[in-house]
Scaffold this active site. Structure first.
Site, PDB file in Angstrom:
ATOM      1  N   SER A  99     -53.083  15.314 -12.307  1.00  0.00           N
ATOM      2  CA  SER A  99     -53.339  16.048 -11.061  1.00  0.00           C
ATOM      3  C   SER A  99     -54.826  16.364 -10.957  1.00  0.00           C
ATOM      4  CB  SER A  99     -52.542  17.350 -11.037  1.00  0.00           C
ATOM      5  OG  SER A  99     -51.181  17.048 -10.941  1.00  0.00           O
ATOM      6  N   ARG A 121     -53.391  26.885 -15.134  1.00  0.00           N
ATOM      7  CA  ARG A 121     -54.396  25.903 -15.591  1.00  0.00           C
ATOM      8  C   ARG A 121     -55.733  26.560 -15.952  1.00  0.00           C
ATOM      9  NH1 ARG A 121     -50.215  24.457 -15.720  1.00  0.00           N
ATOM     10  NH2 ARG A 121     -49.209  22.792 -14.564  1.00  0.00           N
ATOM     11  N   GLU A 177     -58.817  20.583 -10.821  1.00  0.00           N
ATOM     12  CA  GLU A 177     -58.084  20.862 -12.067  1.00  0.00           C
ATOM     13  C   GLU A 177     -58.705  20.014 -13.188  1.00  0.00           C
ATOM     14  OE1 GLU A 177     -53.786  20.893 -11.933  1.00  0.00           O
ATOM     15  OE2 GLU A 177     -53.642  20.146 -13.995  1.00  0.00           O
TER      16      GLU A 177
HETATM   17  C1  FAD Z   1     -50.557  10.857 -16.270  1.00  0.00           C
HETATM   18  C2  FAD Z   1     -50.961  12.315 -16.493  1.00  0.00           C
HETATM   19  C3  FAD Z   1     -50.019  13.308 -16.278  1.00  0.00           C
HETATM   20  C4  FAD Z   1     -50.354  14.660 -16.484  1.00  0.00           C
HETATM   21  N1  FAD Z   1     -49.417  15.625 -16.263  1.00  0.00           N
HETATM   22  C5  FAD Z   1     -49.712  16.916 -16.511  1.00  0.00           C
HETATM   23  C6  FAD Z   1     -48.733  17.959 -16.350  1.00  0.00           C
HETATM   24  O1  FAD Z   1     -47.588  17.718 -15.985  1.00  0.00           O
HETATM   25  N2  FAD Z   1     -49.093  19.219 -16.607  1.00  0.00           N
HETATM   26  C7  FAD Z   1     -50.342  19.558 -17.035  1.00  0.00           C
HETATM   27  O2  FAD Z   1     -50.608  20.743 -17.262  1.00  0.00           O
HETATM   28  N3  FAD Z   1     -51.298  18.615 -17.181  1.00  0.00           N
HETATM   29  C8  FAD Z   1     -51.010  17.306 -16.945  1.00  0.00           C
HETATM   30  N4  FAD Z   1     -51.980  16.354 -17.124  1.00  0.00           N
HETATM   31  C9  FAD Z   1     -53.332  16.744 -17.508  1.00  0.00           C
HETATM   32  C10 FAD Z   1     -53.593  16.810 -19.025  1.00  0.00           C
HETATM   33  O3  FAD Z   1     -52.689  15.979 -19.736  1.00  0.00           O
HETATM   34  C11 FAD Z   1     -53.479  18.243 -19.535  1.00  0.00           C
HETATM   35  O4  FAD Z   1     -54.443  19.081 -18.932  1.00  0.00           O
HETATM   36  C12 FAD Z   1     -53.673  18.338 -21.051  1.00  0.00           C
HETATM   37  O5  FAD Z   1     -53.368  19.631 -21.483  1.00  0.00           O
HETATM   38  C13 FAD Z   1     -55.083  17.964 -21.482  1.00  0.00           C
HETATM   39  O6  FAD Z   1     -55.074  17.821 -22.888  1.00  0.00           O
HETATM   40  P1  FAD Z   1     -56.133  16.866 -23.583  1.00  0.00           P
HETATM   41  O7  FAD Z   1     -55.924  16.968 -25.057  1.00  0.00           O
HETATM   42  O8  FAD Z   1     -56.088  15.508 -23.017  1.00  0.00           O
HETATM   43  O9  FAD Z   1     -57.479  17.612 -23.199  1.00  0.00           O
HETATM   44  P2  FAD Z   1     -58.825  16.979 -22.619  1.00  0.00           P
HETATM   45  O10 FAD Z   1     -58.545  16.282 -21.353  1.00  0.00           O
HETATM   46  O11 FAD Z   1     -59.519  16.221 -23.688  1.00  0.00           O
HETATM   47  O12 FAD Z   1     -59.641  18.310 -22.306  1.00  0.00           O
HETATM   48  C14 FAD Z   1     -59.218  19.185 -21.298  1.00  0.00           C
HETATM   49  C15 FAD Z   1     -59.932  20.520 -21.474  1.00  0.00           C
HETATM   50  O13 FAD Z   1     -59.522  21.099 -22.703  1.00  0.00           O
HETATM   51  C16 FAD Z   1     -60.650  21.352 -23.544  1.00  0.00           C
HETATM   52  N5  FAD Z   1     -60.224  21.115 -24.926  1.00  0.00           N
HETATM   53  C17 FAD Z   1     -59.561  20.028 -25.413  1.00  0.00           C
HETATM   54  N6  FAD Z   1     -59.289  20.205 -26.720  1.00  0.00           N
HETATM   55  C18 FAD Z   1     -59.793  21.432 -27.054  1.00  0.00           C
HETATM   56  C19 FAD Z   1     -59.826  22.198 -28.252  1.00  0.00           C
HETATM   57  N7  FAD Z   1     -59.314  21.751 -29.408  1.00  0.00           N
HETATM   58  N8  FAD Z   1     -60.420  23.423 -28.224  1.00  0.00           N
HETATM   59  C20 FAD Z   1     -60.951  23.895 -27.067  1.00  0.00           C
HETATM   60  N9  FAD Z   1     -60.960  23.227 -25.912  1.00  0.00           N
HETATM   61  C21 FAD Z   1     -60.371  22.004 -25.906  1.00  0.00           C
HETATM   62  C22 FAD Z   1     -61.731  20.377 -23.059  1.00  0.00           C
HETATM   63  O14 FAD Z   1     -63.032  20.843 -23.359  1.00  0.00           O
HETATM   64  C23 FAD Z   1     -61.454  20.379 -21.559  1.00  0.00           C
HETATM   65  O15 FAD Z   1     -62.024  21.537 -20.977  1.00  0.00           O
HETATM   66  C24 FAD Z   1     -51.664  14.996 -16.920  1.00  0.00           C
HETATM   67  C25 FAD Z   1     -52.605  13.981 -17.153  1.00  0.00           C
HETATM   68  C26 FAD Z   1     -52.254  12.657 -16.946  1.00  0.00           C
HETATM   69  C27 FAD Z   1     -53.272  11.575 -17.218  1.00  0.00           C
END
Ligand code: FAD
Length: 321
Positions: free
Chosen positions: A228, A179, A298
């Site tokens: 998480s 992560r 996280e």
């Molecule tokens: C129900 C649920 C289940 C989940 N299960 C998992 C799982 O199994 N495994 C897992 O790893 N995660 C899980 N997550 C967490 C999340 O989905 C992941 O971390 C995912 O990768 C975040 O992507 P996002 O586009 O929503 O990023 P955001 O939440 O919008 O951002 C997360 C981080 O990424 C950065 N970011 C986003 N886009 C960019 C970009 N284009 N360039 C640079 N930085 C960027 C943001 O600044 C921030 O630091 C879960 C979340 C939920 C709500």
């Protein structure tokens, strides 16, 4: 609360901007938690060239942060000063390339990426079916599930830095660990190239269905949550430590520790960002007291609190009796 409107300045600084800019856009409308104050400017670039143009002309003292689908974000109630960049349609292409590879824009939802891989008979990306984020968020978080993570399937990523320069980063320049990504925080990912293996569509689709069924049965995926909350400490599970500390079902204001999966916090009663953060910090304090382990967040916390309110560990002290 709202921030001073920067739109007239932006129009003057970058008259040829093609993307969309909105002043004081409420982040609660975007985040999975449905909490968070306004982004001073919410910018949706038209494409990579538009993003580079914007960043090159934006005064360097203005902070910029990228968000994806906001599934891993806790935005504070006072909002985010500066610019929030949210990639949209201009970054949503997926292209199948020779050698069982997929090139995907950073705004592509992970589940859509896994579906495209299945349709093309590319195995190895089915785990993304369970991650509700975008490709950009998966790169920044080294998202993973079901025993696989982004670093195992990534070839390279493209990014634009704060001065508007474009970079192509091979996997070994990404510093992806659990992560975590060590690419400078001001780099905004625009695209990624993934490597899969030959597979059979029907088998991959069946595997994706298993992933979806597992999620449905074990995680509160229909709630307002950030997934998480804490990273698993080495050799341990965050949820076990949280459970052992008696925090399952714990409530602060409108936020609660999920009964179904106690490393998930949920907003079930119109919580504020502060409720969610204080709940998280209370859990951390109780786990530390019960087990001696300090959990690391996280979930990424962004922005400022309402005027005069504390953040982080100080939230627990502020409410201690
Ligand atoms: C129900 C649920 C289940 C989940 N299960 C998992 C799982 O199994 N495994 C897992 O790893 N995660 C899980 N997550 C967490 C999340 O989905 C992941 O971390 C995912 O990768 C975040 O992507 P996002 O586009 O929503 O990023 P955001 O939440 O919008 O951002 C997360 C981080 O990424 C950065 N970011 C986003 N886009 C960019 C970009 N284009 N360039 C640079 N930085 C960027 C943001 O600044 C921030 O630091 C879960 C979340 C939920 C709500």
């Amino acid at each position: 609360m709202s921030f001073p409107d920067l739109l007239p300045d932006i129009t003057r600084w970058m008259p040829e901007l093609r993307g969309r800019v909105v002043a004081n856009a409420m982040m609660a409308d975007i985040t999975w938690f449905r909490v968070g104050g306004p982004a001073q400017v919410l910018y949706t670039p038209a494409d990579e060239a538009d993003l580079a143009y914007f960043l090159a002309r934006l005064p360097p003292e203005l902070p910029v942060v990228a968000v994806g689908l906001a599934s891993n974000l806790l935005v504070r109630d006072g909002g985010i000063p500066g610019v929030v960049v949210r990639l949209g349609r201009g970054f949503s292409n997926i292209k199948v390339e020779p050698g069982h590879r997929l090139r995907a824009g950073a705004a592509v939802p992970d589940a859509r990426l896994s579906r495209a891989a299945a349709d093309a008979g590319i195995a190895g990306l089915a785990f993304y079916r369970g991650v509700p984020g975008s490709v950009g968020g998966a790169l920044r978080m080294n998202a993973g599930a079901h025993g696989r993570e982004t670093r195992e399937v990534l070839v390279e990523a493209r990014a634009v830095d704060r001065s508007g320069s474009i970079h192509v980063l091979p996997l070994d320049a990404m510093g992806l660990t659990y992560r975590h990504c060590s690419v400078p925080p001001d780099f905004i990912f625009t695209e990624a190239l993934f490597q899969g293996a030959p597979g059979e569509s029907a088998a991959i689709l069946a595997q994706m269905q298993e992933v979806a069924d597992y999620r449905e049965a074990n995680q509160p995926i229909k709630e307002r949550t950030g997934g998480s909350t804490f990273k698993n400490p080495p050799g341990n599970s965050a949820w076990k430590l949280i459970d052992a500390a008696g925090c399952r079902g714990l409530r602060v204001g409108g936020a609660k520790v999920s009964e179904m999966h106690c490393n998930f916090l949920i907003n079930d009663r119109n919580a504020s960002g502060e409720d969610v953060e204080r709940l998280g910090e209370t859990v951390r304090a109780r786990v530390r007291e019960a087990s001696g382990v300090t959990l690391g967040w996280e979930i990424i916390r962004l922005g400022v609190p309402n005027a005069g309110h504390p953040t982080g560990e100080a939230l627990v002290e502020a409410f201690a009796q």
